[in-house]
Each structure stands twice: as structure tokens, then as C-alpha cells.
Design a protein around this motif. Structure first.
Motif, PDB file in Angstrom:
ATOM      1  N   LEU A  14       0.830  -1.196   0.000  1.00 34.48           N
ATOM      2  CA  LEU A  14       0.000   0.000   0.000  1.00 34.48           C
ATOM      3  C   LEU A  14       0.867   1.249   0.000  1.00 34.48           C
ATOM      4  N   SER A  15       0.416   2.266  -0.695  1.00 33.58           N
ATOM      5  CA  SER A  15       1.111   3.551  -0.711  1.00 33.58           C
ATOM      6  C   SER A  15       0.082   4.663  -0.635  1.00 33.58           C
ATOM      7  N   LEU A  22      -0.797   5.879   6.731  1.00 30.69           N
ATOM      8  CA  LEU A  22      -0.303   6.535   5.521  1.00 30.69           C
ATOM      9  C   LEU A  22      -0.880   7.933   5.373  1.00 30.69           C
ATOM     10  N   GLY A  23      -2.185   8.064   5.667  1.00 25.83           N
ATOM     11  CA  GLY A  23      -2.826   9.369   5.536  1.00 25.83           C
ATOM     12  C   GLY A  23      -2.366  10.351   6.593  1.00 25.83           C
ATOM     13  N   TYR A  24      -2.078   9.861   7.791  1.00 23.29           N
ATOM     14  CA  TYR A  24      -1.673  10.747   8.881  1.00 23.29           C
ATOM     15  C   TYR A  24      -0.208  11.175   8.761  1.00 23.29           C
ATOM     16  N   MET A  25       0.663  10.227   8.442  1.00 18.98           N
ATOM     17  CA  MET A  25       2.094  10.514   8.428  1.00 18.98           C
ATOM     18  C   MET A  25       2.541  11.169   7.119  1.00 18.98           C
ATOM     19  N   LYS A  26       1.966  10.761   6.004  1.00 19.36           N
ATOM     20  CA  LYS A  26       2.332  11.304   4.695  1.00 19.36           C
ATOM     21  C   LYS A  26       3.846  11.324   4.503  1.00 19.36           C
ATOM     22  N   ASP A  27       4.453  10.222   4.884  1.00 15.54           N
ATOM     23  CA  ASP A  27       5.917  10.108   4.846  1.00 15.54           C
ATOM     24  C   ASP A  27       6.331   9.378   3.571  1.00 15.54           C
ATOM     25  N   ASN A  79       6.396   4.790   1.424  1.00 11.09           N
ATOM     26  CA  ASN A  79       5.726   4.414   0.176  1.00 11.09           C
ATOM     27  C   ASN A  79       6.620   3.548  -0.706  1.00 11.09           C
ATOM     28  N   PRO A  80       6.179   2.317  -1.024  1.00  7.89           N
ATOM     29  CA  PRO A  80       4.983   1.694  -0.431  1.00  7.89           C
ATOM     30  C   PRO A  80       5.336   0.932   0.836  1.00  7.89           C
ATOM     31  N   LEU A  81       4.317   0.637   1.651  1.00  6.02           N
ATOM     32  CA  LEU A  81       4.519  -0.260   2.779  1.00  6.02           C
ATOM     33  C   LEU A  81       4.840  -1.656   2.256  1.00  6.02           C
ATOM     34  N   THR A  82       5.551  -2.431   3.056  1.00  6.01           N
ATOM     35  CA  THR A  82       5.852  -3.796   2.617  1.00  6.01           C
ATOM     36  C   THR A  82       4.569  -4.607   2.555  1.00  6.01           C
ATOM     37  N   SER A  83       4.503  -5.523   1.623  1.00  5.22           N
ATOM     38  CA  SER A  83       3.277  -6.288   1.396  1.00  5.22           C
ATOM     39  C   SER A  83       3.372  -7.671   2.022  1.00  5.22           C
ATOM     40  N   GLY A  91      12.585  -2.197   7.512  1.00  5.83           N
ATOM     41  CA  GLY A  91      12.597  -0.958   8.291  1.00  5.83           C
ATOM     42  C   GLY A  91      11.199  -0.525   8.670  1.00  5.83           C
ATOM     43  N   ARG A  92      10.940   0.777   8.593  1.00  6.10           N
ATOM     44  CA  ARG A  92       9.624   1.301   8.980  1.00  6.10           C
ATOM     45  C   ARG A  92       8.532   0.837   8.035  1.00  6.10           C
ATOM     46  N   ARG A  93       8.892   0.491   6.830  1.00  3.92           N
ATOM     47  CA  ARG A  93       7.900   0.015   5.862  1.00  3.92           C
ATOM     48  C   ARG A  93       7.276  -1.300   6.299  1.00  3.92           C
TER      49      ARG A  93
END
Length: 291
Positions: free
Chosen positions: A39-40, A107-112, A116-120, A168-170
Motif C-alpha cells: 500500500l502507498s 499513511l494518511g496521517y504521516m504522509k511520509d 511508500n509503499p509499505l511492505t506487502s 525498516g519502517r515500511r
């Protein structure tokens, strides 16, 4: 890290998730697109991509993640055997949906851009399963390595940490989302733990049993309503008990604390060479076979 009886015996929903993860992960890995499946912010908030949403639930981003993730999914099938496939399917859907929702909110709150993208992959289900693993699975063995006090559960935690920090953070965000989903399920949010998946839907998973159709555990003892083994199987139990020494009191106590009859616990431990996890699975499956 065996999770009890080998194979997916009495765990069709777990088998379906593992098969789906492999089928989604391998083709995309060959195409070199695996790192773009999560997701991104763009795929959710700018252009809603249903395909990206589906792949983010099943396809792991790398081969190591697939190996660790599939191994953990295979181990956690013990919970399906414990609560039954009907309730475990609800657990799968609930933990997955809540985890995805939390990831979207993050994703919507951090907008970092670094997220992008989060790991799947089925991170929601895997890390939600750590909640019942922490609370419900007893420690059956403790030991020390290089001065560190460890237990038989430590290896499952280490595998989870490897998966949690693999990207990592993803990967941390999906992992923490899964843990929160597991806590919400345990707290019985909206009475979710009372729900059951329709029997006909579970039967569809059961029909896809190959290559696990043969049950090598048909000879295991069944229990009666009082938790004891029927008399016609007593000679089998006696043979097993005379072949090995009496199980330790701590192992018996662990099974009794889970609600099993003491005599049945002793018999199950005798058959499994003092393996508490395997003995508990035998007793759970014996209860499931009661009419």
C-alpha cells in the motif's frame, strides 16, 4: 518451531492463506515487481487501486520474508485447531481488515514518502497471531545460551522480529497494525469472538485438501466428555507409557491449567515424549472429534 501435528490437518483456512501467499509472491518476485506491491499513499488516496490492495494482503516483498512469513503462518495453524476453522476464518478476516485500515490511516496521517509503499504480505494475520501466542501458549522448556535466558517460544519471537524489521519502517507499520488488530480481537470488540464463518465456506477449503488428504493421525486417542481416553484404547496408552518415563509435573500442570483432564494430559504427554505443544494439540483435536 513445529506448531504441533505436522501438515495442515484440521487447518484448511491456514493452508489456504499459505498457498495464496506463495502463489502471489513467487510470480511477482520473478518479474521483479515485488517491492511495488504494498500500500502507498498514492494508491489509496490519489487513485484507488483494488489490485494493489489485493496484492498487499498476500504477496511478500522478498524471498526471505516469504520464508519467515510462511513458516510463521504454518506454526500459527495451531490456533485454527484450537478454536475451529469457523472461528479462525473470522479471525483471519477481522485481523486482515483492521490491519489494512490502520495502515491506510497511518499513511494518511504521516504522509511520509519513506513509507511508500509499505511492505506487502499477510502481516496483519501473522502479527495478530502473536497476541494469542503470547497469552495462550505455555512455555514448556527454558534454557540459557551465552548467558541469555531463553525458552522454546523465543525462536518464534525471533522469527517475528526478523520479519517485523525486514524492511525498516515500511514493515514495522504493518506489523504493529497486526498486533493492534490481534488485541482488538482478544478484547472481543463488537462481540467478534462469537462470530463463526458459514460451514459451507469452510467445506470449500477442506475439499482442496491435496496433497494433505491422508490423515496420519487416525490412530491417536479420542477423549470422552469427561476428558478421559476410552477404555478400548487403554492398552495403547499403557504401552506408550511403559516405553518412556512419567511426564514431568510441570508439563502436566501446564496442560491441566489449559482445562484438560489430568489423566488425559498424562496420556498425551506419554505419547509425545513430553512435548507440551504437541500434547495440547492432540487433546484439542480429540475434543474436536467428540460427537
Amino acid at each position: 518451531m513445529n506448531g504441533g501435528l505436522p501438515g495442515f490437518h484440521n487447518a484448511p483456512a491456514s493452508r489456504a492463506v499459505v498457498v495464496a501467499a506463495v502463489l502471489f509472491s513467487v510470480p511477482f518476485g520473478f518479474r521483479g515487481r515485488s517491492h511495488n506491491l504494498g500500500l502507498s499513499y498514492q494508491s489509496i488516496y490519489e487513485k484507488l487501486s483494488i489490485w494493489r490492495l489485493v496484492t498487499s494482503l498476500f504477496a511478500f516483498s522478498s524471498t526471505p520474508e516469504l520464508i519467515f512469513g510462511a513458516a510463521l503462518l504454518y506454526y500459527f495453524r495451531v490456533f485454527e485447531r484450537q478454536i475451529g476453522s469457523n472461528k479462525y476464518a473470522v479471525f483471519i478476516i477481522f485481523s486482515t481488515m483492521v490491519s489494512v485500515l490502520l495502515q491506510i490511516l497511518a499513511l494518511g496521517y504521516m504522509k511520509d514518502p519513506s513509507l511508500n509503499p509499505l511492505t506487502s504480505g499477510p502481516y496483519g494475520l501473522i502479527f495478530a497471531s502473536y497476541v494469542p501466542f503470547f497469552f495462550d501458549i505455555p512455555v514448556s522448556m527454558k534454557f540459557r545460551i551465552f548467558g541469555l535466558s531463553l525458552s522454546d517460544k523465543s525462536f518464534v519471537y525471533l522469527a517475528g522480529l526478523q520479519l517485523l524489521f525486514s524492511s525498516g519502517r515500511r514493515s514495522v507499520v504493518p506489523g504493529l497494525s497486526g498486533i493492534l488488530a490481534g488485541l482488538l480481537y482478544r478484547l472481543n470488540t463488537f462481540g467478534i469472538r462469537r462470530l463463526k464463518f458459514p460451514e459451507f465456506a469452510i467445506s470449500l477449503f477442506s475439499q482442496l485438501s491435496w496433497p494433505f488428504s491422508n490423515n496420519p493421525y487416525q490412530g491417536l486417542p479420542t477423549t470422552e466428555n469427561n476428558g478421559s481416553v476410552p477404555s478400548h484404547q487403554a492398552h495403547q496408552i499403557e504401552d506408550a507409557r511403559t516405553a518412556i518415563q512419567d511426564p514431568t509435573e510441570s508439563s502436566i500442570t501446564a496442560l491441566v491449567s489449559m482445562g484438560f483432564d489430568r489423566s488425559a494430559a498424562i496420556q498425551a504427554l506419554a505419547l509425545t515424549n513430553y512435548d507440551v505443544n504437541l500434547a495440547s494439540n492432540i487433546l484439542l483435536e480429540a475434543q474436536a472429534l467428540q460427537p
